[in-house]
Design a protein around this motif. Structure first.
Motif, PDB file in Angstrom:
ATOM      1  N   SER A   2       0.830  -1.197   0.000  1.00 41.31           N
ATOM      2  CA  SER A   2       0.000   0.000   0.000  1.00 41.31           C
ATOM      3  C   SER A   2       0.862   1.244   0.000  1.00 41.31           C
ATOM      4  O   SER A   2       1.862   1.333   0.687  1.00 41.31           O
ATOM      5  CB  SER A   2      -0.899   0.002   1.245  1.00 41.31           C
ATOM      6  N   MET A   3       0.471   2.246  -0.779  1.00 40.68           N
ATOM      7  CA  MET A   3       1.223   3.483  -0.863  1.00 40.68           C
ATOM      8  C   MET A   3       0.724   4.460   0.182  1.00 40.68           C
ATOM      9  O   MET A   3      -0.471   4.662   0.351  1.00 40.68           O
ATOM     10  CB  MET A   3       1.040   4.091  -2.260  1.00 40.68           C
ATOM     11  N   GLU A 147      -1.301  -3.751   8.471  1.00 40.75           N
ATOM     12  CA  GLU A 147      -1.177  -2.299   8.500  1.00 40.75           C
ATOM     13  C   GLU A 147      -1.697  -1.647   7.226  1.00 40.75           C
ATOM     14  O   GLU A 147      -1.808  -0.414   7.145  1.00 40.75           O
ATOM     15  CB  GLU A 147       0.276  -1.872   8.729  1.00 40.75           C
ATOM     16  N   ASP A 148      -2.028  -2.453   6.222  1.00 44.13           N
ATOM     17  CA  ASP A 148      -2.574  -1.921   4.978  1.00 44.13           C
ATOM     18  C   ASP A 148      -4.093  -1.797   5.018  1.00 44.13           C
ATOM     19  O   ASP A 148      -4.705  -1.417   4.008  1.00 44.13           O
ATOM     20  CB  ASP A 148      -2.170  -2.822   3.801  1.00 44.13           C
ATOM     21  N   HIS A 168      -6.138   2.739   1.261  1.00 40.98           N
ATOM     22  CA  HIS A 168      -6.257   3.803   0.268  1.00 40.98           C
ATOM     23  C   HIS A 168      -7.654   4.428   0.261  1.00 40.98           C
ATOM     24  O   HIS A 168      -7.802   5.620  -0.005  1.00 40.98           O
ATOM     25  CB  HIS A 168      -5.924   3.278  -1.131  1.00 40.98           C
ATOM     26  N   PHE A 169      -8.665   3.607   0.533  1.00 41.59           N
ATOM     27  CA  PHE A 169     -10.031   4.122   0.495  1.00 41.59           C
ATOM     28  C   PHE A 169     -10.338   5.015   1.690  1.00 41.59           C
ATOM     29  O   PHE A 169     -11.367   5.675   1.730  1.00 41.59           O
ATOM     30  CB  PHE A 169     -11.028   2.963   0.415  1.00 41.59           C
ATOM     31  N   VAL A 170      -9.441   5.028   2.662  1.00 44.16           N
ATOM     32  CA  VAL A 170      -9.552   5.929   3.808  1.00 44.16           C
ATOM     33  C   VAL A 170      -8.657   7.148   3.614  1.00 44.16           C
ATOM     34  O   VAL A 170      -9.060   8.285   3.828  1.00 44.16           O
ATOM     35  CB  VAL A 170      -9.183   5.208   5.125  1.00 44.16           C
ATOM     36  N   GLU A 171      -7.431   6.911   3.161  1.00 40.16           N
ATOM     37  CA  GLU A 171      -6.441   7.979   3.090  1.00 40.16           C
ATOM     38  C   GLU A 171      -6.589   8.878   1.878  1.00 40.16           C
ATOM     39  O   GLU A 171      -6.241  10.061   1.935  1.00 40.16           O
ATOM     40  CB  GLU A 171      -5.031   7.379   3.124  1.00 40.16           C
ATOM     41  N   ALA A 172      -7.063   8.344   0.763  1.00 41.83           N
ATOM     42  CA  ALA A 172      -7.233   9.174  -0.424  1.00 41.83           C
ATOM     43  C   ALA A 172      -8.292  10.239  -0.160  1.00 41.83           C
ATOM     44  O   ALA A 172      -9.280   9.999   0.538  1.00 41.83           O
ATOM     45  CB  ALA A 172      -7.630   8.312  -1.620  1.00 41.83           C
ATOM     46  N   ILE A 173      -8.096  11.406  -0.723  1.00 44.70           N
ATOM     47  CA  ILE A 173      -9.052  12.494  -0.528  1.00 44.70           C
ATOM     48  C   ILE A 173     -10.301  12.279  -1.365  1.00 44.70           C
ATOM     49  O   ILE A 173     -11.391  12.718  -1.004  1.00 44.70           O
ATOM     50  CB  ILE A 173      -8.407  13.847  -0.884  1.00 44.70           C
TER      51      ILE A 173
END
Length: 336
Positions: A2-3, A147-148, A168-173
């Motif tokens: 995960s990025m 952790e991902d 990503h579905f949490v962190e992306a704006i």
């Protein structure tokens, strides 16, 4: 792997989780406390050309909020079966090119296949080729670590142990998805935008080994569990490719019809209600045909949770293209 987007985005992630838990977050596609008093716009483009149809539909939405923002993308790659079982490569290409033209920041396609090896499915369905051509990242969920994921147990949820949403579905704006138009023979009844979010959560807990998909598919409340994912899964833009559809069988094969439409909205409940209405127009399964559209279990539970439209009158259909008004009138009749 995960990025991550750095310290600032990790702080934003924590803020997002807290706000979600408190029911305070409202973005481009998140329900607000007054959602029931607003109409959800659902654009219907009548077309046989995906590129043109998606471009015209996206033009109906203000995408200024995407400029410079990281975007998480969810498509429909449950299996390596061709459209309408899976996202057509031209749909993924047109959507991501449209986001790029709007100035979107780094885009990441995150996928988990339910019927096959995800990496192989993405290769077969040309998603990897599109990613290279347009220029976006791809995350394969099969081998991610604990952790991902972010663990969620929404209040009132029927999931026994909550579920794990890919980070990503949490962190992306911004979060964007494209789904297909089809029925589901394994208990879902139909698989549209709400069901597509299932592929954003972990199949197996990397820490405990718990199998969330076994729980889902063996539960008599499968459709309720599906709806409850979208209590925390955001939708800032949804593109449904309805050029063709399965009116029975599904998700990987079934009887095909050709509605010839692209459906775009920010409201997953409204999208699914319109999708069910279209399936009924072409003659579908007894399960999908039964009762009113808003009595369908996935839609009913999502509406109860305030995820989107609560009734047919909450939906504003916006027809575009030749014969679109007639088609929209037929959809409206089914919704009512």
């Amino acid at each position: 792997m995960s990025m991550l987007y750095g310290t600032m985005n990790r702080r934003r992630c924590v803020q997002t989780i807290l706000m979600l838990g408190a029911g305070l977050l409202s973005g481009v596609g998140m329900p607000t406390p007054t959602m029931a008093q607003q109409q959800s716009r659902v654009v219907i483009v009548k077309t046989e050309n995906r590129k043109v149809g998606i471009k015209r539909a996206m033009a109906e939405f203000d995408l200024a909020g995407f400029k410079g923002m990281p975007v998480a993308i969810k498509a429909n790659y449950n299996s390596a079966d061709p459209f309408p079982a899976s996202t057509h490569p031209d749909t993924l290409k047109a959507m991501t090119q449209g986001l790029k033209a709007a100035g979107a920041g780094p885009m990441t396609l995150v996928e988990r296949s339910g019927m096959g090896d995800t990496a192989q499915v993405l290769e077969t369905m040309q998603a990897m080729d599109v990613a290279k051509e347009v220029g976006f990242n791809v995350v394969i969920m099969d081998d991610l670590r604990k952790e991902d994921f972010i663990r969620y147990s929404p209040p009132g949820s029927h999931w026994k142990n909550g579920f794990l949403l890919e980070r990503h579905f949490v962190e992306a704006i911004r979060v964007v998805q494209t789904c297909c138009l089809k029925t589901h023979q394994y208990g879902g009844h139909f698989t549209l935008s709400l069901k597509n979010a299932v592929g954003a959560i972990a199949k197996i807990d990397p820490e405990t080994g718990y199998n969330y998909m076994n729980e889902l598919h063996n539960s008599p409340m499968q459709r309720t569990l599906v709806a409850e994912i979208s209590k925390v899964y955001r939708n800032d833009l949804i593109i449904m490719d309805g050029l063709e559809a399965f009116v029975d069988g599904g998700p990987h094969k079934g009887t095909k019809v050709k509605p010839g439409v692209i459906i775009v909205s920010t409201d997953p409940v409204a999208v699914d209600a319109v999708g069910v209405a279209i399936l009924r127009m072409y003659g579908t399964t007894p399960e999908v045909s039964r009762g009113s559209v808003f009595d369908q279990e996935q839609i009913k539970r999502a509406a109860e949770l305030g995820i989107g439209a609560r009734r047919a009158s909450d939906i504003q259909l916006v027809p575009i293209g030749s014969d679109a008004q007639e088609f929209a009138d037929r959809v409206q009749a089914e919704l009512n």
